[in-house]
Design a protein around this motif. Structure first.
Motif, PDB file in Angstrom:
ATOM      1  N   LYS A 210      -3.109   9.604 -12.086  1.00 60.64           N
ATOM      2  CA  LYS A 210      -3.332  10.861 -12.790  1.00 60.64           C
ATOM      3  C   LYS A 210      -2.353  11.928 -12.290  1.00 60.64           C
ATOM      4  O   LYS A 210      -2.753  12.863 -11.593  1.00 60.64           O
ATOM      5  N   PRO A 211      -1.080  11.802 -12.644  1.00 62.44           N
ATOM      6  CA  PRO A 211      -0.075  12.776 -12.205  1.00 62.44           C
ATOM      7  C   PRO A 211      -0.460  14.194 -12.612  1.00 62.44           C
ATOM      8  O   PRO A 211      -0.872  14.447 -13.746  1.00 62.44           O
ATOM      9  N   GLY A 212      -0.343  15.117 -11.667  1.00 63.41           N
ATOM     10  CA  GLY A 212      -0.643  16.514 -11.950  1.00 63.41           C
ATOM     11  C   GLY A 212      -2.091  16.898 -11.752  1.00 63.41           C
ATOM     12  O   GLY A 212      -2.442  18.078 -11.852  1.00 63.41           O
ATOM     13  N   LEU A 213      -2.959  15.906 -11.465  1.00 65.68           N
ATOM     14  CA  LEU A 213      -4.377  16.177 -11.211  1.00 65.68           C
ATOM     15  C   LEU A 213      -4.711  15.806  -9.772  1.00 65.68           C
ATOM     16  O   LEU A 213      -4.010  15.031  -9.132  1.00 65.68           O
ATOM     17  N   ASN A 266       3.846  21.404  14.168  1.00 65.32           N
ATOM     18  CA  ASN A 266       2.477  21.337  14.679  1.00 65.32           C
ATOM     19  C   ASN A 266       2.109  19.979  15.271  1.00 65.32           C
ATOM     20  O   ASN A 266       1.244  19.900  16.153  1.00 65.32           O
ATOM     21  N   TYR A 267       2.745  18.919  14.757  1.00 66.51           N
ATOM     22  CA  TYR A 267       2.390  17.567  15.198  1.00 66.51           C
ATOM     23  C   TYR A 267       3.668  16.795  15.546  1.00 66.51           C
ATOM     24  O   TYR A 267       4.063  15.853  14.836  1.00 66.51           O
ATOM     25  N   PRO A 268       4.333  17.147  16.631  1.00 66.72           N
ATOM     26  CA  PRO A 268       5.648  16.568  16.921  1.00 66.72           C
ATOM     27  C   PRO A 268       5.639  15.070  17.200  1.00 66.72           C
ATOM     28  O   PRO A 268       6.667  14.408  17.035  1.00 66.72           O
ATOM     29  N   ARG A 269       4.498  14.517  17.608  1.00 67.23           N
ATOM     30  CA  ARG A 269       4.444  13.079  17.907  1.00 67.23           C
ATOM     31  C   ARG A 269       3.949  12.237  16.737  1.00 67.23           C
ATOM     32  O   ARG A 269       3.843  11.009  16.849  1.00 67.23           O
ATOM     33  N   VAL A 270       3.660  12.885  15.629  1.00 71.79           N
ATOM     34  CA  VAL A 270       3.113  12.198  14.464  1.00 71.79           C
ATOM     35  C   VAL A 270       4.214  11.961  13.439  1.00 71.79           C
ATOM     36  O   VAL A 270       5.064  12.830  13.204  1.00 71.79           O
ATOM     37  N   ARG A 271       4.219  10.787  12.823  1.00 72.94           N
ATOM     38  CA  ARG A 271       5.154  10.506  11.727  1.00 72.94           C
ATOM     39  C   ARG A 271       4.734  11.307  10.496  1.00 72.94           C
ATOM     40  O   ARG A 271       3.541  11.523  10.256  1.00 72.94           O
ATOM     41  N   ILE A 272       5.697  11.708   9.705  1.00 75.77           N
ATOM     42  CA  ILE A 272       5.426  12.523   8.519  1.00 75.77           C
ATOM     43  C   ILE A 272       5.741  11.722   7.264  1.00 75.77           C
ATOM     44  O   ILE A 272       6.874  11.299   7.051  1.00 75.77           O
ATOM     45  N   TRP A 273       4.717  11.509   6.447  1.00 76.23           N
ATOM     46  CA  TRP A 273       4.881  10.845   5.156  1.00 76.23           C
ATOM     47  C   TRP A 273       4.569  11.858   4.050  1.00 76.23           C
ATOM     48  O   TRP A 273       3.730  12.741   4.213  1.00 76.23           O
ATOM     49  N   VAL A 274       5.244  11.701   2.921  1.00 75.39           N
ATOM     50  CA  VAL A 274       5.006  12.551   1.753  1.00 75.39           C
ATOM     51  C   VAL A 274       4.781  11.652   0.546  1.00 75.39           C
ATOM     52  O   VAL A 274       5.619  10.796   0.240  1.00 75.39           O
ATOM     53  N   LYS A 275       3.641  11.834  -0.116  1.00 77.34           N
ATOM     54  CA  LYS A 275       3.315  11.013  -1.281  1.00 77.34           C
ATOM     55  C   LYS A 275       3.543  11.807  -2.566  1.00 77.34           C
ATOM     56  O   LYS A 275       2.994  12.899  -2.747  1.00 77.34           O
ATOM     57  N   LEU A 276       4.355  11.230  -3.462  1.00 77.64           N
ATOM     58  CA  LEU A 276       4.722  11.883  -4.719  1.00 77.64           C
ATOM     59  C   LEU A 276       4.139  11.119  -5.900  1.00 77.64           C
ATOM     60  O   LEU A 276       4.059   9.889  -5.879  1.00 77.64           O
ATOM     61  N   TYR A 277       3.770  11.845  -6.933  1.00 78.27           N
ATOM     62  CA  TYR A 277       3.387  11.169  -8.166  1.00 78.27           C
ATOM     63  C   TYR A 277       4.634  10.946  -9.021  1.00 78.27           C
ATOM     64  O   TYR A 277       5.714  11.488  -8.738  1.00 78.27           O
ATOM     65  N   VAL A 299       6.133   6.857  -3.290  1.00 79.33           N
ATOM     66  CA  VAL A 299       6.112   7.147  -4.731  1.00 79.33           C
ATOM     67  C   VAL A 299       5.164   6.185  -5.423  1.00 79.33           C
ATOM     68  O   VAL A 299       5.325   4.965  -5.343  1.00 79.33           O
ATOM     69  N   ASP A 300       4.174   6.736  -6.088  1.00 78.67           N
ATOM     70  CA  ASP A 300       3.272   5.966  -6.945  1.00 78.67           C
ATOM     71  C   ASP A 300       3.860   5.888  -8.344  1.00 78.67           C
ATOM     72  O   ASP A 300       4.118   6.925  -8.966  1.00 78.67           O
ATOM     73  N   GLY A 301       4.073   4.674  -8.860  1.00 76.27           N
ATOM     74  CA  GLY A 301       4.407   4.559 -10.267  1.00 76.27           C
ATOM     75  C   GLY A 301       3.193   4.812 -11.131  1.00 76.27           C
ATOM     76  O   GLY A 301       2.056   4.822 -10.650  1.00 76.27           O
ATOM     77  N   ALA A 302       3.414   5.012 -12.419  1.00 71.64           N
ATOM     78  CA  ALA A 302       2.292   5.294 -13.322  1.00 71.64           C
ATOM     79  C   ALA A 302       1.329   4.119 -13.426  1.00 71.64           C
ATOM     80  O   ALA A 302       0.192   4.285 -13.879  1.00 71.64           O
ATOM     81  N   GLU A 303       1.763   2.923 -12.987  1.00 70.55           N
ATOM     82  CA  GLU A 303       0.885   1.763 -13.036  1.00 70.55           C
ATOM     83  C   GLU A 303      -0.102   1.734 -11.878  1.00 70.55           C
ATOM     84  O   GLU A 303      -0.980   0.874 -11.822  1.00 70.55           O
ATOM     85  N   GLY A 304       0.054   2.623 -10.909  1.00 67.97           N
ATOM     86  CA  GLY A 304      -0.780   2.609  -9.710  1.00 67.97           C
ATOM     87  C   GLY A 304      -2.138   3.241  -9.948  1.00 67.97           C
ATOM     88  O   GLY A 304      -2.405   3.848 -10.988  1.00 67.97           O
ATOM     89  N   GLY A 305      -2.999   3.115  -8.925  1.00 71.96           N
ATOM     90  CA  GLY A 305      -4.292   3.780  -8.984  1.00 71.96           C
ATOM     91  C   GLY A 305      -5.449   2.859  -8.697  1.00 71.96           C
ATOM     92  O   GLY A 305      -5.494   1.736  -9.205  1.00 71.96           O
ATOM     93  N   PHE A 313      -4.854   9.369 -19.409  1.00 70.13           N
ATOM     94  CA  PHE A 313      -3.729   9.451 -18.469  1.00 70.13           C
ATOM     95  C   PHE A 313      -3.091   8.092 -18.218  1.00 70.13           C
ATOM     96  O   PHE A 313      -1.870   7.978 -18.082  1.00 70.13           O
ATOM     97  N   LEU A 314      -3.896   7.049 -18.110  1.00 68.64           N
ATOM     98  CA  LEU A 314      -3.385   5.753 -17.668  1.00 68.64           C
ATOM     99  C   LEU A 314      -2.269   5.209 -18.561  1.00 68.64           C
ATOM    100  O   LEU A 314      -1.244   4.750 -18.058  1.00 68.64           O
ATOM    101  N   PRO A 315      -2.386   5.247 -19.896  1.00 68.82           N
ATOM    102  CA  PRO A 315      -1.298   4.713 -20.717  1.00 68.82           C
ATOM    103  C   PRO A 315      -0.241   5.733 -21.120  1.00 68.82           C
ATOM    104  O   PRO A 315       0.789   5.359 -21.672  1.00 68.82           O
TER     105      PRO A 315
END
Length: 420
Positions: A210-213, A266-277, A299-305, A313-315
């Motif tokens: 559900k990109p954008g939600l 704030n979290y120098p010992r923690v790995r940083i991940w970013v999740k995009l739609y 990155v989540d493709g539209a087929e994910g979820g 939203f799905l199709p």
């Protein structure tokens, strides 16, 4: 076995792999010598998307196989493929991670704990999804351990081999209000992961289904009453149950850049991940995240979820995974993680060849664990690993990192400029 279902997904194939393990790569052994196998039946099914339509194309001349032969002093085979992979600052036994499942009921109870245990035993990274703490609690105050973030964290850590895997704790707008990252960062239960460099925080910008939600679940009236001050509630079902909707958050390039820098500070010992739609500007967002210092861009493709989403939203909403990979191919982030209907080796190898470092298992992981709480995901992973080794070896290569765009070919209808 549970009553969990996944319409439109190859559920029975996933469950068969969870039962049979690596043997499921091949037709049933009892058919050997009686059935003539060849192209035909498998091709009758139409590809579900552009990624499935691609072909993996081994070359005839194999310089990397020759180099491996010289190194080994014998002819190499598929068993010589090394699948261990660096994923977002972690070392994984496979180029695979378990995608976030969040606070949805499907991943609750003993299923979520079994998933955590098996992912830990496999030595593959796992993302603990958003809204778990605001909805189910953290786990310090006597909440049901099988639904809390702390319960999943402990179940994963208890099985984790030395030097492998890692946990990425996802945070969205409501999670930030609950100070989820601060809770995890200061928790003694997370200390072994933190000290061994196997803890990541994932900033969730969005999701493929559900990109954008934001995240959505269905709650009964009693549960909804306890969450009304933190989430939007919509009594649209007319039977006492309500839709619980999280806010998606607001991002610009500068907001994303500053968020990542703040996490680093704030979290120098923690790995940083970013999740995009799968938005139309996914390549630009990935570039901003990488340049700001993210260890992984997901990155989540539209087929994910795996969760609850509006049917429309799905199709109809979001870029397919193949298109995301095409747009990201110009300057792919060094640690690009992708998900979207990943359940077998060919789809995984195609994604890796198009620039991904690893692929995420969402529905496939849940279905495998639902089939067998003790070993379903392990057997499924054994099957996937064998397929990966066979396919990568067929290309004359011996690690996922060696895959490249030339290893896949498009029949032309998808518009993806591949296969040379």
């Amino acid at each position: 076995m549970s009553d969990l279902t996944a319409p439109g997904f190859p559920e029975e194939e996933v469950r068969r792999r969870a039962r049979a393990g690596a043997a499921a790569v091949f037709p049933p052994a009892e058919e050997y010598g009686r059935v003539l196998f060849g192209a035909g039946a498998a091709e009758e099914a139409q590809p579900s998307d552009a990624l499935d339509a691609l072909r993996i194309v081994p070359p005839l001349f194999l310089p990397q196989r020759l180099a491996k032969l010289i190194d080994l002093g014998r002819e190499p085979d598929y068993r010589d493929v090394e699948l261990a992979t660096a994923i977002g600052g972690f070392t994984s036994a496979l180029p695979v991670y378990v995608s976030a499942t969040g606070s949805t009921r499907a991943a609750g109870g003993d299923l979520g704990l079994a998933l955590s245990r098996q992912a830990g035993a496999l030595g593959i990274p796992m993302v603990i999804g958003e809204n778990v703490v605001p909805v189910n609690g953290y786990g310090r105050l006597g909440e049901a351990a099988d639904r809390t973030l702390l319960g999943r964290l402990r179940a994963y850590g208890e099985e984790l081999p030395d030097g492998l895997g890692g946990v990425a704790v996802q945070q969205s707008t409501e999670d930030a209000d609950a100070e989820v990252w601060n809770l995890v960062h200061s928790d003694p239960a997370a200390l072994p992961l933190l000290e061994s460099g196997r803890l990541a925080f994932e900033l969730k910008v969005g999701q493929g289904a559900k990109p954008g939600l934001g995240g959505m679940t269905v709650l009964d009236a009693e549960a909804a009453a306890a969450l009304g001050d933190r989430f939007g509630l919509d009594p649209l079902f007319g039977d006492g149950r309500v839709l619980r909707a999280a806010t998606p958050g607001t991002f610009t390039a500068e907001i994303l850049r500053q968020q990542i820098r703040l996490m680093r500070n704030n979290y120098p010992r923690v790995r940083i991940w970013v999740k995009l739609y799968p938005g139309r500007d996914v390549a630009e967002a990935a570039r901003v995240a990488h340049e700001a210092g993210a260890d992984a861009v997901v990155v989540d493709g539209a087929e994910g979820g795996t969760g609850w989403a509006p049917g429309v939203f799905l199709p109809h909403v979001g870029l397919p995974l193949a298109e995301c990979l095409r747009r990201l191919a110009v300057v792919p982030p060094p640690s690009l993680l992708v998900s979207g209907r990943i359940w077998e080796g060919a789809r995984a190898v195609k994604s890796l060849a198009l620039g991904a470092r690893a692929v995420g298992l969402g529905r496939a992981a849940l279905l495998a664990v639902a089939e067998d709480r003790e070993s379903g995901l392990r057997r499924f992973a054994e099957c996937l690993a064998l397929e990966l080794r066979l396919l990568i070896s067929a290309l004359g290569k011996y690690s996922p990192e060696a895959l490249e765009e030339a290893d896949v070919w498009s029949p032309g209808s998808s518009g993806i400029p591949l296969g040379r």
